[in-house]
Design a protein around this motif. Sequence first.
Motif, PDB file in Angstrom:
ATOM      1  N   GLU A  69       0.862  -1.181   0.000  1.00 21.27           N
ATOM      2  CA  GLU A  69       0.000   0.000   0.000  1.00 21.27           C
ATOM      3  C   GLU A  69       0.900   1.233   0.000  1.00 21.27           C
ATOM      4  OE1 GLU A  69      -4.037   0.722   2.260  1.00 21.27           O
ATOM      5  OE2 GLU A  69      -2.341   1.036   3.629  1.00 21.27           O
ATOM      6  N   PRO A  70       0.899   2.039  -1.051  1.00 16.84           N
ATOM      7  CA  PRO A  70       1.867   3.143  -1.163  1.00 16.84           C
ATOM      8  C   PRO A  70       1.823   4.139  -0.015  1.00 16.84           C
ATOM      9  CG  PRO A  70       0.820   2.737  -3.281  1.00 16.84           C
ATOM     10  CD  PRO A  70       0.080   1.910  -2.275  1.00 16.84           C
ATOM     11  N   SER A  75       3.180   7.453  -4.586  1.00 11.39           N
ATOM     12  CA  SER A  75       2.948   8.270  -3.384  1.00 11.39           C
ATOM     13  C   SER A  75       3.636   9.623  -3.458  1.00 11.39           C
ATOM     14  CB  SER A  75       3.412   7.519  -2.136  1.00 11.39           C
ATOM     15  OG  SER A  75       4.814   7.282  -2.194  1.00 11.39           O
ATOM     16  N   GLY A  76       3.915  10.109  -4.661  1.00 11.84           N
ATOM     17  CA  GLY A  76       4.473  11.440  -4.808  1.00 11.84           C
ATOM     18  C   GLY A  76       5.959  11.534  -4.532  1.00 11.84           C
ATOM     19  N   GLY A  77       6.664  10.413  -4.615  1.00 10.90           N
ATOM     20  CA  GLY A  77       8.112  10.415  -4.442  1.00 10.90           C
ATOM     21  C   GLY A  77       8.585   9.989  -3.076  1.00 10.90           C
ATOM     22  N   ALA A 103     -10.383   2.321 -13.492  1.00 10.39           N
ATOM     23  CA  ALA A 103      -9.216   2.587 -12.653  1.00 10.39           C
ATOM     24  C   ALA A 103      -8.126   3.251 -13.474  1.00 10.39           C
ATOM     25  CB  ALA A 103      -8.690   1.300 -12.037  1.00 10.39           C
ATOM     26  N   VAL A 104      -7.286   4.005 -12.797  1.00 11.51           N
ATOM     27  CA  VAL A 104      -6.086   4.580 -13.399  1.00 11.51           C
ATOM     28  C   VAL A 104      -4.924   3.678 -13.034  1.00 11.51           C
ATOM     29  CG1 VAL A 104      -4.555   6.577 -13.493  1.00 11.51           C
ATOM     30  CG2 VAL A 104      -7.025   6.899 -13.172  1.00 11.51           C
ATOM     31  N   VAL A 105      -4.212   3.188 -14.055  1.00 10.57           N
ATOM     32  CA  VAL A 105      -3.138   2.213 -13.834  1.00 10.57           C
ATOM     33  C   VAL A 105      -1.871   2.699 -14.521  1.00 10.57           C
ATOM     34  CG1 VAL A 105      -2.388  -0.177 -14.139  1.00 10.57           C
ATOM     35  CG2 VAL A 105      -4.808   0.319 -13.750  1.00 10.57           C
ATOM     36  N   GLU A 128     -10.762   5.609 -10.311  1.00 10.76           N
ATOM     37  CA  GLU A 128     -10.890   6.908 -10.977  1.00 10.76           C
ATOM     38  C   GLU A 128     -11.475   7.964 -10.061  1.00 10.76           C
ATOM     39  OE1 GLU A 128     -13.160   6.074 -14.479  1.00 10.76           O
ATOM     40  OE2 GLU A 128     -11.372   5.727 -15.713  1.00 10.76           O
ATOM     41  N   ASP A 129     -12.279   7.551  -9.076  1.00  8.58           N
ATOM     42  CA  ASP A 129     -12.934   8.519  -8.198  1.00  8.58           C
ATOM     43  C   ASP A 129     -12.159   8.760  -6.908  1.00  8.58           C
ATOM     44  OD1 ASP A 129     -13.336   6.003  -7.179  1.00  8.58           O
ATOM     45  OD2 ASP A 129     -15.444   6.295  -6.668  1.00  8.58           O
ATOM     46  N   GLU A 130     -10.941   8.262  -6.799  1.00  6.23           N
ATOM     47  CA  GLU A 130     -10.137   8.451  -5.596  1.00  6.23           C
ATOM     48  C   GLU A 130      -8.901   9.284  -5.898  1.00  6.23           C
ATOM     49  OE1 GLU A 130     -11.370   4.647  -2.836  1.00  6.23           O
ATOM     50  OE2 GLU A 130      -9.495   4.536  -3.985  1.00  6.23           O
ATOM     51  N   LEU A 131      -8.311   9.834  -4.852  1.00 11.57           N
ATOM     52  CA  LEU A 131      -7.235  10.806  -5.023  1.00 11.57           C
ATOM     53  C   LEU A 131      -5.847  10.175  -5.098  1.00 11.57           C
ATOM     54  CD1 LEU A 131      -8.460  13.599  -2.562  1.00 11.57           C
ATOM     55  CD2 LEU A 131      -8.688  13.513  -5.063  1.00 11.57           C
ATOM     56  N   GLU A 132      -5.673   8.975  -4.560  1.00 10.54           N
ATOM     57  CA  GLU A 132      -4.340   8.394  -4.521  1.00 10.54           C
ATOM     58  C   GLU A 132      -4.399   6.897  -4.790  1.00 10.54           C
ATOM     59  OE1 GLU A 132      -3.974   7.611   0.297  1.00 10.54           O
ATOM     60  OE2 GLU A 132      -2.962   9.323  -0.600  1.00 10.54           O
ATOM     61  N   PRO A 133      -3.309   6.344  -5.308  1.00  3.17           N
ATOM     62  CA  PRO A 133      -3.258   4.908  -5.580  1.00  3.17           C
ATOM     63  C   PRO A 133      -3.403   4.077  -4.310  1.00  3.17           C
ATOM     64  CG  PRO A 133      -1.541   6.055  -6.791  1.00  3.17           C
ATOM     65  CD  PRO A 133      -2.120   7.050  -5.836  1.00  3.17           C
TER      66      PRO A 133
END
Length: 486
Positions: free
Chosen positions: A161-162, A350-352, A412-414, A442-447
Amino acid sequence: MTRHIRHAALFCALLLLALLVNAARVQVLHAEDYETNPANRRAAIARYQQPRGDILVGGRPVTGSRDTGEHLRYERTYLDGPLYAPVTGFASQEYGTTLLEATEDAVLSGAAPVLAPLPLWNEFTRSRSAGGDVLTTIDPRAQQAAYEGLRGRKGAVAAVEPSTGRILALVSMPSYDPEPLSGNGAAAREAWARLNADPDRPMLNRAVQRTYPPGSTFKVVTTAAALDAGVVKGLDEPTRSPDPYLLPGTTTRLVNGAGKCGNATLRDAFVRSCNTVFAQLGVVTGLERMRRAAESFGFNDADLRIPFRVAPSTFDTTLDAAQLALSSIGQYNTRATPLQMATVAAAVASGGQVREPYLVERTMRAGGGTVSAAGSGAVRRAMLPATASRLRELMRGVVEDGTGGKAAIPGAVVGGKTGTAQHGLGNSGTPYAWFISWAQREDELEPKVAVAVVVEDAAGNRREISGGGTAAPVARAVMEAVLRSG
């Protein structure tokens, strides 16, 4: 008469004194010798006189204890043993413990002082507390999806989980059933001999105990280093890279498996996985900046525990320019565990930021009270947030327009990166097929999940990037399972 009584009393007192001296000698001076003597079975009998605590997945025990009625009374049992063996390990009366059974043994066996009702209670009463339980971070649906995806192949899957570093799946194939090893009789010895003689090494946890050349999946690290260093300014600017690329200081020409790599943009090079572009980027970025980038992702960390030891992933720090070029495309001495490459994908997602992975959510007393709980793990910066954003865009392109199409999930965004790692004498072995990825709804802000899959016996044309055809569908199944369960 009185004199004889006094003599007898004195003699008895001397005998008592001798007895006390001998007892002190045995219990103080030689206590350790007697305790470690192989003939002393008291510790083993006490250890197995009560059921062992359980390892839990999704709140459900995947271990148990069976009453044999013998001196070593309780043997370990396993539910879905091959599925969870890379997590639990085994607990054997004959061969000891491994993985979580080993690192959490004090809690599971009841020997941990923290389980006692009062400080020093067990020392005074010579008793042992009831075995505690260990709740893992594993998502049972993700674990099952990874296991089914790899069935019949040799390889491994790690999913994290990132946002937290929680390990959601840890699968190694081929696997084994730990239960036949639990006892101390002929059946356990036969199972031990058979498993150790198996050339496929089913007891090897490939997800964390084996390192592989990561191949083109390492280009994520090279891209991060180059973007952070400003070696390449934009995703759509030409990289001024030749095709083929002459390795510095040699007469060896590096070629590509795909076409249109000469002077390709970073976006096109990433989607096509152009070796020449990333080899040159690594050389221009330089050894020191490449080393710092790799180590910020977790390479060369010999101290990682989850809580059992993870084999260190390595990026060589004593390279010449030609070796650096090959290392920058995941070859030469670059090696990584699947868990390490899942961490690389998680850092992008997770943005780096890199969060150390962990497997134990909390430990509990037999009555349910919490003994310890996982806190915030170490966090370090692997790349700038802007670089992570660009890498997410590049990894999405691999899935939407490139070789990772089989990882796409509706709704989903993959993002992903395929890889093929050559190995063997003269690269004669079947290439390892890699795929690393992350996914979010697609409706969530983070992976929600980052995955790494390696398949050792991938089939297909050696000139093709087989990670997209062999490993990507496994990653997709794991990501779908996590997105559904979340």
